[in-house]
Motif scaffolding. Sequence first.
Motif, PDB file in Angstrom:
ATOM      1  N   ARG A   1      16.765  -4.495  -3.022  1.00  0.00           N
ATOM      2  CA  ARG A   1      16.081  -3.465  -3.257  1.00  0.00           C
ATOM      3  C   ARG A   1      16.614  -2.329  -1.972  1.00  0.00           C
ATOM      4  O   ARG A   1      16.753  -2.734  -1.120  1.00  0.00           O
TER       5      ARG A   1
ATOM      6  N   TYR B   1       0.092  -2.447  -3.553  1.00  0.00           N
ATOM      7  CA  TYR B   1       1.207  -2.403  -4.621  1.00  0.00           C
ATOM      8  C   TYR B   1       1.320  -0.838  -5.233  1.00  0.00           C
ATOM      9  O   TYR B   1       2.489  -0.309  -5.289  1.00  0.00           O
ATOM     10  N   PHE B   2       0.033  -0.468  -5.879  1.00  0.00           N
ATOM     11  CA  PHE B   2       0.296   0.816  -6.432  1.00  0.00           C
ATOM     12  C   PHE B   2       0.637   2.137  -5.595  1.00  0.00           C
ATOM     13  O   PHE B   2       1.361   2.887  -5.797  1.00  0.00           O
TER      14      PHE B   2
ATOM     15  N   MET C   1      -0.421   4.915 -12.563  1.00  0.00           N
ATOM     16  CA  MET C   1       0.633   5.830 -12.048  1.00  0.00           C
ATOM     17  C   MET C   1       0.834   7.010 -12.817  1.00  0.00           C
ATOM     18  O   MET C   1       1.215   7.855 -12.528  1.00  0.00           O
TER      19      MET C   1
ATOM     20  N   ARG D   1      10.227  10.701  -3.622  1.00  0.00           N
ATOM     21  CA  ARG D   1      11.680  10.549  -4.042  1.00  0.00           C
ATOM     22  C   ARG D   1      11.811  11.877  -5.007  1.00  0.00           C
ATOM     23  O   ARG D   1      12.905  12.423  -5.030  1.00  0.00           O
TER      24      ARG D   1
ATOM     25  N   ASP E   1       5.598 -14.480  -2.136  1.00  0.00           N
ATOM     26  CA  ASP E   1       6.474 -13.218  -3.000  1.00  0.00           C
ATOM     27  C   ASP E   1       5.849 -12.096  -2.445  1.00  0.00           C
ATOM     28  O   ASP E   1       6.408 -11.004  -2.190  1.00  0.00           O
ATOM     29  N   THR E   2       4.423 -11.888  -1.924  1.00  0.00           N
ATOM     30  CA  THR E   2       4.064 -10.692  -1.412  1.00  0.00           C
ATOM     31  C   THR E   2       4.685 -10.400  -0.152  1.00  0.00           C
ATOM     32  O   THR E   2       5.084  -9.339   0.054  1.00  0.00           O
TER      33      THR E   2
ATOM     34  N   ALA F   1       4.450   2.128  -4.477  1.00  0.00           N
ATOM     35  CA  ALA F   1       5.079   2.664  -5.570  1.00  0.00           C
ATOM     36  C   ALA F   1       4.663   4.058  -5.920  1.00  0.00           C
ATOM     37  O   ALA F   1       5.922   4.852  -6.122  1.00  0.00           O
ATOM     38  N   TYR F   2       3.681   4.357  -6.094  1.00  0.00           N
ATOM     39  CA  TYR F   2       3.238   5.762  -6.428  1.00  0.00           C
ATOM     40  C   TYR F   2       3.703   6.894  -5.366  1.00  0.00           C
ATOM     41  O   TYR F   2       4.218   7.906  -5.625  1.00  0.00           O
TER      42      TYR F   2
ATOM     43  N   LYS G   1      -4.855   7.168  -6.237  1.00  0.00           N
ATOM     44  CA  LYS G   1      -3.921   8.138  -6.762  1.00  0.00           C
ATOM     45  C   LYS G   1      -4.154   9.636  -6.413  1.00  0.00           C
ATOM     46  O   LYS G   1      -3.375  10.384  -5.890  1.00  0.00           O
TER      47      LYS G   1
ATOM     48  N   ARG H   1       7.355   7.024  -5.333  1.00  0.00           N
ATOM     49  CA  ARG H   1       7.778   8.002  -6.161  1.00  0.00           C
ATOM     50  C   ARG H   1       7.657   9.414  -6.045  1.00  0.00           C
ATOM     51  O   ARG H   1       8.743  10.258  -6.132  1.00  0.00           O
TER      52      ARG H   1
ATOM     53  N   MET I   1       6.619 -10.331  -7.717  1.00  0.00           N
ATOM     54  CA  MET I   1       5.515 -10.881  -6.874  1.00  0.00           C
ATOM     55  C   MET I   1       4.614 -11.832  -7.430  1.00  0.00           C
ATOM     56  O   MET I   1       3.576 -12.363  -6.846  1.00  0.00           O
TER      57      MET I   1
ATOM     58  N   ASP J   1      10.686  -5.801   2.198  1.00  0.00           N
ATOM     59  CA  ASP J   1      11.625  -4.945   1.545  1.00  0.00           C
ATOM     60  C   ASP J   1      10.883  -3.635   1.562  1.00  0.00           C
ATOM     61  O   ASP J   1      11.707  -2.606   1.416  1.00  0.00           O
ATOM     62  N   ASN J   2       9.703  -3.448   1.220  1.00  0.00           N
ATOM     63  CA  ASN J   2       8.902  -2.230   1.239  1.00  0.00           C
ATOM     64  C   ASN J   2       8.432  -1.350   2.236  1.00  0.00           C
ATOM     65  O   ASN J   2       8.026  -0.367   2.049  1.00  0.00           O
TER      66      ASN J   2
ATOM     67  N   TRP K   1       7.977  -9.166  -0.814  1.00  0.00           N
ATOM     68  CA  TRP K   1       7.770  -7.701  -1.026  1.00  0.00           C
ATOM     69  C   TRP K   1       7.461  -6.798   0.045  1.00  0.00           C
ATOM     70  O   TRP K   1       8.165  -5.818   0.132  1.00  0.00           O
TER      71      TRP K   1
ATOM     72  N   GLU L   1      -3.801  -4.804  -5.288  1.00  0.00           N
ATOM     73  CA  GLU L   1      -3.254  -3.759  -6.230  1.00  0.00           C
ATOM     74  C   GLU L   1      -3.260  -2.531  -5.526  1.00  0.00           C
ATOM     75  O   GLU L   1      -2.133  -1.808  -6.012  1.00  0.00           O
TER      76      GLU L   1
ATOM     77  N   LEU M   1      -7.990   2.103  -8.304  1.00  0.00           N
ATOM     78  CA  LEU M   1      -6.462   2.857  -8.391  1.00  0.00           C
ATOM     79  C   LEU M   1      -6.874   4.212  -8.762  1.00  0.00           C
ATOM     80  O   LEU M   1      -5.867   5.105  -7.960  1.00  0.00           O
TER      81      LEU M   1
END
Lengths: 103, 457
Positions: free
Chosen positions: A26, B148-149, A71, B159, B178-179, B152-153, B113, B156, A57, B185-186, B182, B145, B109
């Motif tokens: 990543r 994670y959301f 999103m 970016r 796994d989390t 990502a949001y 947002k 974005r 995940m 990396d994030n 993540w 969640e 969520l």
Amino acid sequence: MNDPSQPGQTTPSAKLQTPPNLHWVRDADFTLVIDEQKGIARQLEGDAAALWGWLCMGLSPSQCARLLAAMNDLTSVDADLVINQHLCEWQEAGLLEDSGQTQ
Amino acid sequence: MDAITSSYYAIPVLDKVLIYSPLQGITALTNQDAARTLRRCLETRAPIPRQIQPLYKSLKESPSTLPDVRPARGIAPLFLGIIPTRACSLRCVYCDFITDQAAGNPMSLPMAKQIIDAYFDILDKEKSERADVQFFGGEPFYSPEVVYFSVAYAGRKARERVMDIHFEVTTNGIFSRDTAMWAADNFDAVILSLDGPPDIQESQRPARSGKPVFPIVFENAKIISSGSADLIIRSCVSQKTASRMTEIADWIVEEFHPKAVCFESVHPTGQSVGARLFPPDPIEFARRFHAAARIPEAHGVMAVHSTTDVSTCRTTICPVGKNALIVSPDGAVDACYLPEKTWRDAGLDFRLGKIHAGKFELDENMLEGIRTLSGAIKPGCVNCLCRYHCAGGCHVRRNGNHSSGKYDDSCMQTRLVTIANLLRRLNENDLAASWLADESSMTRFARRSSDQLGEMA
């Protein structure tokens, strides 16, 4: 990645997983998926990169659909469709394969 | 006559004197005669002996830099704080954050947002080139969640603007493997509460379920330490564990090689007292911290005690007063991440506003008031050499309204560790250890009412 996705209403009924020779890294702006055996690399950006990360995940497609819907202001049906498109495309590209198991 | 400034400090350390000017970043060690001569020369036009000329010149000529103050106009948020939930998977014996019943619902969520949209609107207006999103709890990953959301949001949105973005999370480390991968990396920084080896962790930070959780936290810390995120491990120290600080530091560095090891004393709460968990004696903490800090530092890992960071000067120790916008699950926007009841019970109002229809509705007067409150020197801190590092500590838990020179245990701990840190910076490790071990020095130091050079005996 093991068991990256599970079937949803619009996804194939088989359990999907990444082939063992697949690796990914990543970066800030994208995720690079590398198939060592085939010697190919694929760059995932934006929603596709986020979706790949969520599936890695262990989130189910329906959980991913909730996130993607929020999103992009999509309905859950539309989000399911988008996810299904990605899963099918990744399966065709060899990034995902049928694990031989069913749900 | 030259006026001696109030921010030159002189601390007797055995037969020497530590001279310190925090705003100029000057630290020096002199003998007692030199310190007295320096004081006289700064106060009068007395001839300056050759031996103290360099130090005198530095103090007189080096520019003073006042701590960073947020712009008085506009919002220019320090960061966006998101509290996905007030609930938590652990039942730490010292935690008074919130009960399960009071935790309420997690953030939705759509709310997350709206918050992120509103934050980027401000950044756009301020023409900011960097976004900073930090997650607090409860335990943020108890509502994964939302995390994670939001990552990502917000990622974005950054970016789209070709904007740098920093993600940080304060967590208990209870999540899936796994989390953890993540998160490694994030996130740019993961602040992990891990009090020590299994016996300490399980006794101070047990799971609600009663099941052992140390193996989960341990494995996740390993994963995060191998990723790109900076791992900062925070250990809460009690009377029971103070004697093991060196062992804890050694273990953390050996196992995880984090960016920083942070030791904080347990804050006395109803819960901690009920569990018979008390803050360590300040002198013992300072001695143990000094010994423990040398282990990470020898490996290039920072040793941190939040109120004693001498690498920077500040007027507030925390986000309060820096325009951080910290949003609760229900959309309330506060200056502080502590639960509303905690700061209201302390007679404080840190409510800045709320999120509504995708916008922050903020009270500019509250912003200004909180900036003023946090920037004001507390009466008890006026003559203390730590005033630009500790800055009076937590605005909620430490009011600092004691009279100058009347230091409580928490102040004492900060003062002792700060001086040891300054001596360590001068490579005077042994002097610091000898001073901290000297009972009569400790007794005299505890009675000092002023650290100012101008009031040195």
